[in-house]
Design an enzyme around this catalytic site. Structure first.
Site: not given
Ligand code: FAD
Length: 579
Positions: A241, A262
């Site tokens: 990740h 994000r």
């Protein structure tokens, strides 16, 4: 010979691990066959250990149109680089809606809803439909709390907490007939004989320098299965990740800051405060796929453009303090615990090892090729292929956990307890006790750190034949040196001894990851080889197995495209993997 006292226990069904997979298996056994005796073993505390409790994002299941079984299957196959076992994927997707219903109506979970009462499903990490069921951002706590309560309410389930499986026990024919357990609190051994045994110990890539998964996991299930002769597949597929917290000298380093940051427009900056994604995916920037963003961050650090602690920055402050504090309450709080203010300043993050896609080979009934041994959840391989789709992890563990419970009930019918030799038990006990009387001269934690650095640098986000070959030699050397580690103190609650045993499993699994990565001469999903940067045309699964303690044998097998072919799929699906 007068060795340590070894207690014995007989149980019809033995479940090793108590995450979503282990607990769903236990409830299915107890409800289908309450007359069967059933023992659940957990290395930590029931309901608290493992990763299912850490699930924040949610659970994928098809509940309503326009979503469809086919869309979920195709998303999963595309996300997995088409090397998934399609029968396992088909089973997962078809069973998940029923398991959600069962979690709510039978076990008492309650997921978030629309005002009209329908279960709320959120868009998650690039899936083609809003599919992800959740309880705020604490979905795992809801699931594990309710499952543990239900387990506690069923008298046929006995739970052994803070006990760890240290070996699978086999009869003369190789059939698995139980496990040797170590009681972490007292140091006593329990040899359990069982008619069926489930490996649900949750894999776990904790042999990497930075990891997001629960620290109690050390891939014991994978190492024990290999020792019992079970084949594993796709071990090279480790999911990283991109945004794990960097908190120097803290065990919390690697804990996730989720994709949502994000998605909402957060910027990733290198140490020179450049939005470095421009270099790697100018079109999608920070919203590029997880494997690509993680690799990009890694490359920036390697190129000397990292932050002071070897990461990159995530900056969401431009979204406005109030918005960040309202939308990302949990993450704001998590950062504040470590003196960072996510709403007002950039926070240091970096890639973190998150999930083991590979694992023990199973069929749709969770049977392994070794008689008597079943596997489910993150210990099993084949469901997620080269990359796991966000929300498919907890669906996998609860769906296949339940199915494993059903299969084991059927399997034990008419089968007697296998005979396990006393000599085999004593040999396993002697092996586990060895570090308490080893000659000394090696530092356990230096070796552990050495393995983690090695895996990170050579078997991590960017791999090559030279790096992997060198890594294999170093893994062997660390394994040889580990034999000399002398653990001080006695067997009761000796955490250094537990860490030493963890290192054994981590070394075995590290070797399997490196061997399999070497065998996969291409880049696909989470596996990136800079000497073979593109996928090749062959859809293969990399298998690895060892018999009777021999060196692992690696081979590839064509993936069977039993339901869909990539070239026959015309729908434009873009898939990003999530939590
Ligand atoms: C931070 C984080 C966030 C995540 N978020 C999501 C998400 O939003 N959605 C999603 O679908 N997936 C998510 N996942 C993945 C998901 O957590 C896993 O796919 C799933 O929970 C695995 O379930 P499991 O039952 O196989 O293993 P776990 O839940 O990890 O359970 C493993 C069990 O085995 C026990 N154990 C280990 N070794 C031994 C031993 N030697 N003897 C006895 N017991 C042992 C452990 O103590 C534990 O009880 C996330 C993972 C992480 C790390």
């Amino acid at each position: 010979m007068t060795g340590p006292a070894i207690e014995t226990l007989e149980t019809d069904i033995l479940i090793l691990g108590a995450g979503g997979a282990g607990l769903c298996a236990a409830l299915h056994v107890a409800d289908r066959a309450p007359a069967l005796s059933l023992t659940v073993v957990v290395k930590g505390l029931l309901g608290r250990a493992g990763c299912t409790r850490m699930v924040q994002g949610g659970y994928n299941a098809v509940l309503a149109e326009p979503d469809s079984i086919e869309a979920h299957v195709l998303d999963t196959l595309k996300g997995g680089g088409w090397i998934n076992d399609q029968e396992l994927v088909w089973t997962l997707v078809n069973e998940a809606p029923g398991r959600v219903l069962e979690l709510e109506s039978r076990y008492g979970c309650f997921f978030d809803r629309h005002a009209d009462g329908r279960i709320h499903q959120k868009p998650f990490a690039g899936q083609t439909h809003d599919r992800t069921i959740h309880k705020g951002d604490l979905t795992g706590i809801e699931i594990m709390s309710r499952l543990s309560e239900q387990v506690g309410a069923r008298p046929s389930i006995a739970a052994l907490e803070e006990h760890r499986a240290v070996a699978l026990l086999q009869d003369g024919t190789g059939r698995v007939g139980g496990a040797l357990l170590l009681d972490v609190r007292t140091g006593r051994f329990v040899a359990v004989r069982s008619r069926a045994t489930l490996s649900a110990m949750g894999g776990g890539p904790t042999m990497y320098r930075v990891f997001a998964c629960s620290a109690d996991k050390s891939s014991d299930g994978l190492a024990l299965a290999l020792a019992a002769g079970a084949p594993l597949r796709d071990m090279e597929m480790i999911q990283f990740h991109p945004t794990g917290l960097i908190v120097p000298n803290s065990l919390m380093s690697g804990a996730l800051l989720e994709e949502g940051l994000r998605g909402a427009g957060g910027h990733l900056l290198n140490g020179q405060r450049e939005r470095f994604m421009r270099r790697y995916d100018a079109a999608r920037m920070e919203r590029s796929t997880r494997d690509l963003v993680a690799r990009a961050a890694f490359l920036e650090v390697q190129a000397g453009r990292g932050t002071p602690n070897g990461g990159v920055w995530i900056d969401v402050s431009h979204l406005g303090t109030a918005t960040v504090e309202r939308s990302f309450r949990g993450m704001v709080k998590r950062c504040r615990d470590f003196g960072r203010d996510l709403a007002r300043e950039p926070v240091e993050v970096g890639p973190t090892a998150h999930f083991t896609m590979g694992g023990i080979v199973i069929d749709v009934a969770c049977r392994t090729p070794v008689e008597g041994l079943f596997a489910a959840g993150e210990d099993a391989g084949g469901v997620h292929g080269a990359n796991r789709l966000g929300g498919n992890g907890v669906a996998d563990s609860t769906v296949f956990g339940g199915l494993a419970g059903d299969s084991m009930v059927e399997w034990v019918g008419g089968r007697a307890l296998p005979a396990v030799s006393r000599a085999a038990v004593e040999a396993a006990v002697a092996r586990v006790l060895a570090p308490l009387s080893a000659p000394g001269g090696e530092d356990l934690y230096a070796l552990q750190a050495g393995l983690r650095d090695l895996m990170w640098d050579r078997v991590g986000l960017i791999r090559s034949e030279a790096g992997l070959t060198a890594a294999l030699a170093e893994i062997d050397e660390i394994a040889a040196r580990a034999q000399r580690v002398a653990v001080a103190g006695g067997p009761a609650f000796n955490l250094a001894w537990q860490d030493r045993l963890n290192l054994d499993s981590q070394l075995v699994t590290a070797r399997l990851i490196a061997l399999s990565a070497l065998a996969r001469a291409e880049s696909r999903g989470s596996h990136f080889r800079d000497d073979f940067p593109e996928p090749n045309g062959d859809l293969v699964a990399v298998h690895v197995a060892a018999e009777n303690g021999a060196a692992p044998r690696v081979w590839t097998e064509p993936v069977r495209l039993t339901r869909y072919r990539p070239d026959a799929v015309t729908s434009a699906i873009t898939v990003e993997v999530g939590d």
